[in-house]
Write an enzyme that holds these catalytic residues in place. Structure first.
Site, PDB file in Angstrom:
ATOM      1  CG  ASN A   1      -1.705   1.460   1.356  1.00  0.00           C
ATOM      2  OD1 ASN A   1      -1.612   2.064   0.489  1.00  0.00           O
ATOM      3  ND2 ASN A   1      -2.434   1.255   2.660  1.00  0.00           N
TER       4      ASN A   1
ATOM      5  CE  LYS B   1      -0.156   3.351   4.972  1.00  0.00           C
ATOM      6  NZ  LYS B   1      -0.184   3.276   6.342  1.00  0.00           N
TER       7      LYS B   1
ATOM      8  CG  HIS C   1      -5.657   1.964   5.372  1.00  0.00           C
ATOM      9  ND1 HIS C   1      -5.165   3.167   6.403  1.00  0.00           N
ATOM     10  CD2 HIS C   1      -4.888   1.264   5.198  1.00  0.00           C
ATOM     11  CE1 HIS C   1      -4.127   2.614   6.590  1.00  0.00           C
ATOM     12  NE2 HIS C   1      -3.754   1.447   5.964  1.00  0.00           N
TER      13      HIS C   1
ATOM     14  CD  GLU D   1      -2.988   5.456   7.013  1.00  0.00           C
ATOM     15  OE1 GLU D   1      -2.848   5.557   5.456  1.00  0.00           O
ATOM     16  OE2 GLU D   1      -1.845   5.087   7.549  1.00  0.00           O
TER      17      GLU D   1
ATOM     18  CD  GLU E   1      -3.251  -2.319   7.456  1.00  0.00           C
ATOM     19  OE1 GLU E   1      -2.349  -2.531   6.948  1.00  0.00           O
ATOM     20  OE2 GLU E   1      -4.024  -1.308   7.455  1.00  0.00           O
TER      21      GLU E   1
ATOM     22  N   GLY F   1       2.820   2.160  10.947  1.00  0.00           N
ATOM     23  CA  GLY F   1       3.850   3.426  10.545  1.00  0.00           C
ATOM     24  C   GLY F   1       4.328   3.608  11.897  1.00  0.00           C
TER      25      GLY F   1
ATOM     26  CB  SER G   1       5.587  -1.728  11.877  1.00  0.00           C
ATOM     27  OG  SER G   1       5.097  -0.378  12.206  1.00  0.00           O
TER      28      SER G   1
HETATM   29  P1  13P Z   1       3.163   0.439   7.681  1.00  0.00           P
HETATM   30  O1  13P Z   1       3.753  -0.911   7.225  1.00  0.00           O
HETATM   31  O2  13P Z   1       3.805   1.655   7.293  1.00  0.00           O
HETATM   32  O3  13P Z   1       2.898   0.341   9.214  1.00  0.00           O
HETATM   33  O4  13P Z   1       1.711   0.618   7.119  1.00  0.00           O
HETATM   34  C1  13P Z   1       0.694  -0.480   7.235  1.00  0.00           C
HETATM   35  C2  13P Z   1      -0.416  -0.154   6.538  1.00  0.00           C
HETATM   36  O5  13P Z   1      -1.319   0.840   7.047  1.00  0.00           O
HETATM   37  C3  13P Z   1      -0.727  -0.655   5.304  1.00  0.00           C
HETATM   38  O6  13P Z   1      -2.025  -0.386   4.741  1.00  0.00           O
END
Ligand code: 13P
Length: 257
Positions: free
Chosen positions: A11, A13, A101, A103, A173, A179, A219
């Site tokens: 992803n 982003k 997601h 976010e 997640e 992150g 992560s």
């Molecule tokens: P990270 O791997 O940067 O923690 O992000 C995970 C994520 O949100 C994947 O959709």
């Protein structure tokens, strides 16, 4: 038990313009071998503006990398300024669409109901939704992680048939692991993914529960992927930060080597 093909999704982003995205997918492809693709389904999800460019490169170079989108709107067309529909994505040979997601839930008002509508639209256009669920740190500390995730799964999959559920993926997640460099303990992720599969079984049947792929995200990196993949109910990973580096992402795909 059904053999589920591992699914590893990058992803990206809000990273990479279309030129950068072309380079990233090319670099990734150089680093992967045919046996990687035989073993693992690999998908990259660039921003909307890069989908067409990445699609063309994948097709021209006969790459075995799947194309994912990061979001979708549930209506097919109409007066919805700024939105992108499932039929539009399907026309671009997108095969997976990330839905719900955390976010998007946090910054863009996504709810279990909109996740459900979006996932339905994705399936109607013959793509596979990757439905994201996961608890916040407060919820985990309050001991309600399981309940939060079960509610999200039930909301996202409401009114889905067994066949529909069997063809999709659910990504667990935990928000506090995204992150942050802080992952869930593999045992905790193993437990929640088992609960997700049990929830799917309760809502549909054993066949859907055995077919649905459940991913871990938060992560993930080349150093920890193996531990997660060793868990019985974890069938893959949704990777953010590490997917932007083709070396790291390729190393994650090759976790089994
Ligand atoms: P990270 O791997 O940067 O923690 O992000 C995970 C994520 O949100 C994947 O959709």
């Amino acid at each position: 038990m059904t053999d589920r093909t591992p699914l590893i999704v990058g992803n990206w982003k809000l990273h990479a313009n279309h030129l950068e995205a072309i380079q990233m997918v090319q670099k990734l492809s150089y680093r992967l071998d045919p046996d990687d693709y035989d073993r693992v389904e690999v998908v990259v999800a660039p921003p909307f503006t890069a989908l067409r460019s990445v699609q063309v490169v994948i097709e021209q170079d006969h790459m075995r990398i799947g194309l994912g989108a990061q979001d979708v709107y549930w209506e097919a067309e109409g007066a919805f300024t700024g939105e992108v529909s499932a039929p539009m994505l399907a026309k671009l040979a997108v095969d997976h669409v990330i839905v719900g997601h955390s976010e998007r839930r946090e910054h863009f008002g996504e709810t279990d109901e909109t996740v459900n509508k979006k996932a339905k639209a994705v399936i109607a256009s013959e793509m596979a939704p990757i439905i994201c669920v996961g608890e916040s740190l407060d919820q985990r500390e309050a001991g309600s992680a399981e309940q939060v995730v079960v509610t999200q799964v039930k909301g996202a999959l409401a009114r889905f048939s067994s066949d529909e559920v069997g063809a999709l993926a659910i990504a667990y997640e935990p928000i506090w692991a995204i992150g942050t460099g802080r992952t869930a303990l593999p045992d905790d992720a193993g437990l929640i993914t088992e609960i997700i599969r049990d929830t799917v079984r309760d809502m549909t049947d054993s066949s859907a529960a055995e077919s649905v792929r459940i991913l871990y995200g938060g992560s993930v990196n080349p150093g920890n992927i193996k531990e997660f993949m060793a868990k019985r109910h974890i069938d893959g990973a949704l990777v953010g930060g590490a997917s932007l580096d083709p070396d790291k992402f390729a190393a994650i795909v090759r976790y089994w080597k």
